[in-house]
Write an enzyme that holds these catalytic residues in place. Structure first.
Site, PDB file in Angstrom:
ATOM      1  N   ASP A 144      -8.160  -9.181  -0.187  1.00  0.00           N
ATOM      2  CA  ASP A 144      -8.230  -8.273  -1.250  1.00  0.00           C
ATOM      3  C   ASP A 144      -7.666  -8.992  -2.448  1.00  0.00           C
ATOM      4  O   ASP A 144      -7.037 -10.090  -2.295  1.00  0.00           O
ATOM      5  CB  ASP A 144      -7.562  -6.949  -1.134  1.00  0.00           C
ATOM      6  CG  ASP A 144      -5.858  -7.212  -1.152  1.00  0.00           C
ATOM      7  OD1 ASP A 144      -5.293  -7.927  -0.241  1.00  0.00           O
ATOM      8  OD2 ASP A 144      -5.247  -6.503  -1.674  1.00  0.00           O
ATOM      9  N   GLU A 162      -3.071  -6.427   0.588  1.00  0.00           N
ATOM     10  CA  GLU A 162      -1.690  -7.036   0.240  1.00  0.00           C
ATOM     11  C   GLU A 162      -1.425  -6.679  -1.254  1.00  0.00           C
ATOM     12  O   GLU A 162      -0.253  -6.614  -1.510  1.00  0.00           O
ATOM     13  CB  GLU A 162      -1.995  -8.639   0.372  1.00  0.00           C
ATOM     14  CG  GLU A 162      -0.516  -9.364   0.600  1.00  0.00           C
ATOM     15  CD  GLU A 162      -0.173  -9.857  -1.098  1.00  0.00           C
ATOM     16  OE1 GLU A 162       1.030 -10.282  -1.177  1.00  0.00           O
ATOM     17  OE2 GLU A 162      -0.855  -9.897  -1.711  1.00  0.00           O
TER      18      GLU A 162
END
Length: 463
Positions: A94, A163
């Site tokens: 991400d 994250e």
């Protein structure tokens, strides 16, 4: 290890056009894990790309797992030869949101080469590190999928999908399904060198202990002309309390919390820090220690926000209540829960005039210290030095990666090390994020060498 096999170095160099193609395709996925900002299909598309890329390399059982926060963890495994130790390669897929597309000098989601660097959101953090893994493994694959037993080590991958949002999905996943992450060596590839061309291991991460402090002094706002001077001002009380958190030098001064620790790793020159931190001309740096000590070895308190009347629209009134959110960074060797307790006690004791104080505790994250010795560490240091041609430095990081502490608690015997492509010029999380392709090349070569050489120094093997 005196050097790198010239053939392997050439193989990695020849794979750099493929690495650029990989990164071009990855950057095109707007994989911000926030459905309010970007469609979930963007993250799903990134996951599917990873499943194909690692599957084509020979990873068995490569799969996506929905975690507790809804994000997807990507796992896979290539079995090494008999008795092989296990190496886990971590990354996250991400990215941060663009943070103002009008501030970018090239399209956010289109990898663009400019002045020798590759620009685009996620080009460094952390898709550049995924390109490192793929390039290193392709160099060892020699044009075909890697067969079981072909490598001297078992290789696992663990890709995190949230994250940047900190949802906690991967931490829960590791605890619930430790077999996917268990390894002798864990390479957390979400960090970076001190500068381009200077191989660096990040050996410490500060933890975090946040609170929200609220102050109440009056039942309602009161006219400052009629009551100001005798009526207690909640905002003034809060300012008084916050001012006690640092001394005149800028050192953190929380009662009972040591703030005089030293740092033995690489130094951070003041001129470089001023440039990296965009400190304005004439403004002094804070703290009585060196820049490295203030950033990586000592606690640091920051006021993140204050709730009070804004200037525009404010009235001539004594403020009845105010609150602030406070961030406390906790260095290795310090207990984050105890540090939060001391911060709460300090704020309560510092409140003037008997104002009412309440403190809401937010999440606590423990500090982390990475491996600084052991067969994995020594092999990686040698591999990095051989790839770059210069000695390895050690630095800390002011931020925290909660997964590191979870991995250390779950696998106490594993050597955990942090490295990656995210050197300061990358401007991660900011507009115009970029990566220096030479960092991808050097780190991929070092990783390939490490995967080849580690077994010779390792003992037993993890599953």
């Amino acid at each position: 290890m005196s050097g790198v096999n010239s053939t392997l170095r050439e193989q990695v160099r020849n794979l750099m056009p493929r690495a650029k193609t990989d990164l071009t395709e990855m950057v095109a996925f707007r994989s911000v894990f926030d459905a309010e900002q970007f469609p979930v299909t963007e993250c799903d598309g990134m996951v599917d790309w990873l499943l194909t890329a690692f599957g084509d390399l020979g990873f068995a059982d490569v799969a996506a797992h929905v975690t507790s926060d809804g994000s997807k963890a990507v796992t896979g495994r290539i079995a090494g030869s008999d008795g092989a130790p296990t190496v886990l390669l971590y990354f996250h897929h991400d990215v941060q949101p663009p943070l103002g597309e009008d501030e970018w000098d090239s399209p956010v989601w289109e990898l663009t080469e400019r002045d020798g660097r590759w620009y685009g959101r996620g080009a460094a953090d952390c898709k550049g590190n995924i390109a490192v893994h793929l390039t290193a493994l392709r160099a060892l694959a020699d044009g075909a999928p890697i067969a079981p037993g072909q490598l001297p080590v078992t290789v696992k991958i663990l890709g995190e999908g949230s994250e940047e949002q900190g949802g906690g999905g991967i931490e829960d996943f590791v605890v619930a399904r430790p077999e996917f992450a268990q390894a002798d060596v864990i390479l957390i590839c979400d960090s970076g060198n001190f500068a381009v061309g200077r191989p660096t291991l990040t050996t410490s991460l500060r933890g975090v202990a946040n609170v929200v402090v609220s102050v109440e002094a009056l039942g309602s706002a009161m006219h400052s002309g009629m009551y100001g001077g005798a009526a207690p001002d909640a905002l003034a009380a809060l300012i008084t309390m916050l001012a006690t958190l640092r001394n005149e030098h800028g050192d953190t001064t929380i009662d009972g919390l040591a703030a005089d620790q030293s740092w033995s790793g690489v130094e951070y020159p003041e001129e470089a820090f001023r440039a990296d931190a965009k400190v304005l001309d004439g403004v002094r740096l804070v703290g009585s220690g060196s820049v490295a000590e203030m950033l990586w070895a000592r606690p640091a308190v920051t006021v993140l926000g204050i709730d009070c009347p804004p200037v525009v629209g404010s009235s001539a009134s004594v403020v009845p209540h105010a609150r602030a959110r406070i961030n406390l960074r906790v260095p290795p060797g310090m207990d984050a829960v105890r540090a939060q307790d001391l911060l709460v006690d300090h704020l309560t004791a510092a409140a003037p005039w008997g104002v009412r104080v309440s403190v809401e505790r937010e999440a606590v994250g423990s500090p982390f210290s990475g491996a600084t010795s052991g067969p994995g560490h020594d092999t990686l240091v040698d591999a990095l030095s051989a790839s770059y041609g210069v000695p390895v430095s050690r630095q800390g990081q002011g931020g925290s990666i909660p997964l590191c502490s979870v991995l250390a608690e779950t696998f106490p015997d594993a050597e955990i090390m942090l490295l990656g492509v995210e050197e300061p010029a990358c401007l991660i999380h900011a507009p115009n994020e970029s990566v220096d392709p030479s960092e991808i090349e050097h780190l991929a070569l070092a990783e390939a060498v490490f995967l080849t050489e580690y077994r010779a120094r390792a003992g037993g093997a993890a599953p």
